[in-house]
Write an enzyme that holds these catalytic residues in place. Structure first.
Site, mmCIF file in Angstrom:
data_model
loop_
_atom_site.group_PDB
_atom_site.id
_atom_site.type_symbol
_atom_site.label_atom_id
_atom_site.label_comp_id
_atom_site.label_asym_id
_atom_site.label_seq_id
_atom_site.Cartn_x
_atom_site.Cartn_y
_atom_site.Cartn_z
ATOM 1 N N MET A 30 49.115 -12.380 -10.302
ATOM 2 C CA MET A 30 50.313 -13.195 -10.082
ATOM 3 C C MET A 30 50.069 -14.194 -8.956
ATOM 4 S SD MET A 30 53.723 -11.040 -10.951
ATOM 5 C CE MET A 30 53.897 -10.199 -9.392
ATOM 6 N N GLY A 31 48.773 -14.445 -8.651
ATOM 7 C CA GLY A 31 48.473 -15.407 -7.598
ATOM 8 C C GLY A 31 48.719 -14.833 -6.217
ATOM 9 N N ASN A 32 48.828 -15.732 -5.214
ATOM 10 C CA ASN A 32 48.947 -15.308 -3.811
ATOM 11 C C ASN A 32 47.791 -14.344 -3.509
ATOM 12 O OD1 ASN A 32 50.047 -15.219 -1.240
ATOM 13 N ND2 ASN A 32 51.453 -13.559 -1.731
ATOM 14 N N HIS A 37 41.995 -8.999 -4.810
ATOM 15 C CA HIS A 37 41.809 -9.721 -6.078
ATOM 16 C C HIS A 37 40.361 -10.204 -6.227
ATOM 17 C CE1 HIS A 37 46.238 -10.488 -5.339
ATOM 18 N NE2 HIS A 37 46.258 -10.015 -6.570
ATOM 19 N N GLN A 61 58.913 -8.796 -15.119
ATOM 20 C CA GLN A 61 58.619 -7.528 -14.447
ATOM 21 C C GLN A 61 59.336 -7.394 -13.106
ATOM 22 O OE1 GLN A 61 54.330 -8.609 -14.390
ATOM 23 N NE2 GLN A 61 54.276 -7.627 -12.390
ATOM 24 N N GLY A 148 43.181 -3.458 -10.266
ATOM 25 C CA GLY A 148 43.027 -2.695 -9.033
ATOM 26 C C GLY A 148 43.617 -1.299 -9.177
ATOM 27 N N LYS A 150 44.960 0.223 -6.820
ATOM 28 C CA LYS A 150 46.098 0.386 -5.897
ATOM 29 C C LYS A 150 47.384 0.690 -6.679
ATOM 30 C CE LYS A 150 48.190 -3.066 -3.741
ATOM 31 N NZ LYS A 150 49.667 -2.969 -3.799
ATOM 32 N N SER A 186 47.646 -6.173 -0.103
ATOM 33 C CA SER A 186 48.700 -6.450 -1.076
ATOM 34 C C SER A 186 49.293 -7.811 -0.773
ATOM 35 C CB SER A 186 49.803 -5.382 -0.963
ATOM 36 O OG SER A 186 50.966 -5.789 -1.654
ATOM 37 N N ARG A 188 52.251 -8.454 -0.950
ATOM 38 C CA ARG A 188 53.532 -8.216 -0.257
ATOM 39 C C ARG A 188 53.357 -7.927 1.228
ATOM 40 N NH1 ARG A 188 55.182 -6.320 -5.634
ATOM 41 N NH2 ARG A 188 56.901 -7.667 -6.258
#
Length: 282
Positions: A30-32, A37, A61, A148, A150, A186, A188
């Site tokens: 989802m980028g960022n 990644h 989602q 991942g 995670k 992450s 986030r």
């Protein structure tokens, strides 16, 4: 490295790759992007001739009140990171390109394991994930896809849908990348203040405490997990869950078997997840 934004462009770009019988590795994101990644891209490069990374913030989602609107869109910075990592192609479709104008009447729903853990507190989340991944698999048609570890539950859901829908795609899980203090990388984490980042490390510390208790010979798994939840709460987290499951997300019925300890907790307004694989001590 080239960037495609339409299905037609993507397929035209991949057609010569297929004709040359080269293998295609796929990393959906989802980028960022962060180094977690990039680890997926590097793993894909080991296995495959050509690596495609999708960047798409998938609206289906995100639940009501979640962070879809404020989720960072950083295509330029992401492109630079991917170019440096040796990515061959970015697929960055719009919502319109992915979902079109007509109502979406078809979804992909994985039952059972998708209704537990994160699925319980984020209804519809894994249907959104399963649907968009199915669409992307059909668009890219990779030989292998990289995810991942995670998000262990997401990986399990994708393994299931790949088998159940007969995709001939190898699904490869890539170990969690952590910072020097143990915090799982992450997108986030960017929402955390520097003080919250220091606290966030406690999720991994708690997973390690659970592991230590299990390996020290304690046998009451419920009590061990409850101590972990209490500890997280004492550190300022709002605990969603701290649970033990088998690697394929079934209930654990023997404390000495292989298991994954999975955690999700909110720190301020940021929801964090992490997990730890505890190998059988038989």
């Amino acid at each position: 490295m080239r960037t495609e934004v339409t299905l037609q462009g993507l397929q035209a770009a991949l057609s010569p790759v297929r004709l040359a019988r080269k293998s295609i590795g796929f990393v959906p994101t989802m980028g960022n992007l962060h180094q977690g990644h990039i680890a997926l891209v590097k793993e894909a490069k080991k296995y495959c001739d050509v690596v495609v990374v999708s960047i798409f913030v998938n609206p289906t989602q995100f639940g009501a009140g979640e962070d879809f609107e404020k989720y960072p869109r950083t295509l330029e910075a992401d492109s630079q990171l991917l170019a440096d990592a040796g990515c061959d192609m970015i697929f960055a479709p719009s919502v319109q390109q992915m979902y079109g104008n007509k109502p979406q009447l078809t979804t992909v729903q994985v039952d059972d394991i998708a209704n537990d853990l994160c699925g319980k507190s984020r209804p519809g989340h894994f249907t959104g994930v399963a649907t968009v991944v199915t669409k992307l698999f059909n668009m890219v048609q990779p030989n292998a896809a990289f995810f991942g570890e995670k998000d262990w539950q997401q990986l399990a859901v994708i393994r299931h849908l790949t088998t159940d829908l007969c995709f001939s795609i190898d699904i490869i899980g890539v170990p969690i990348v952590r910072d020097e203090q143990g915090l799982a990388l992450s997108s986030r984490n960017g929402y955390l203040s520097s003080e919250e980042k220091q606290t966030a490390i406690q999720i991994y510390q708690t997973l390690k405490m659970v592991e230590q208790d299990i390996k020290s010979g304690q046998t009451d798994l419920d009590a061990i997990l409850q101590r972990g939840r209490d500890y997280l709460a004492s550190q300022g987290f709002v605990v969603d869950y701290l649970e033990a499951r088998t690697p394929d997300l079934k209930p654990v019925n023997d404390i000495q078997q292989d298991m994954i300890i999975l955690a999700a907790a909110k720190l301020g307004s940021t929801r964090l997840i992490d997990n730890l694989h505890i190998k059988s001590i038989h």
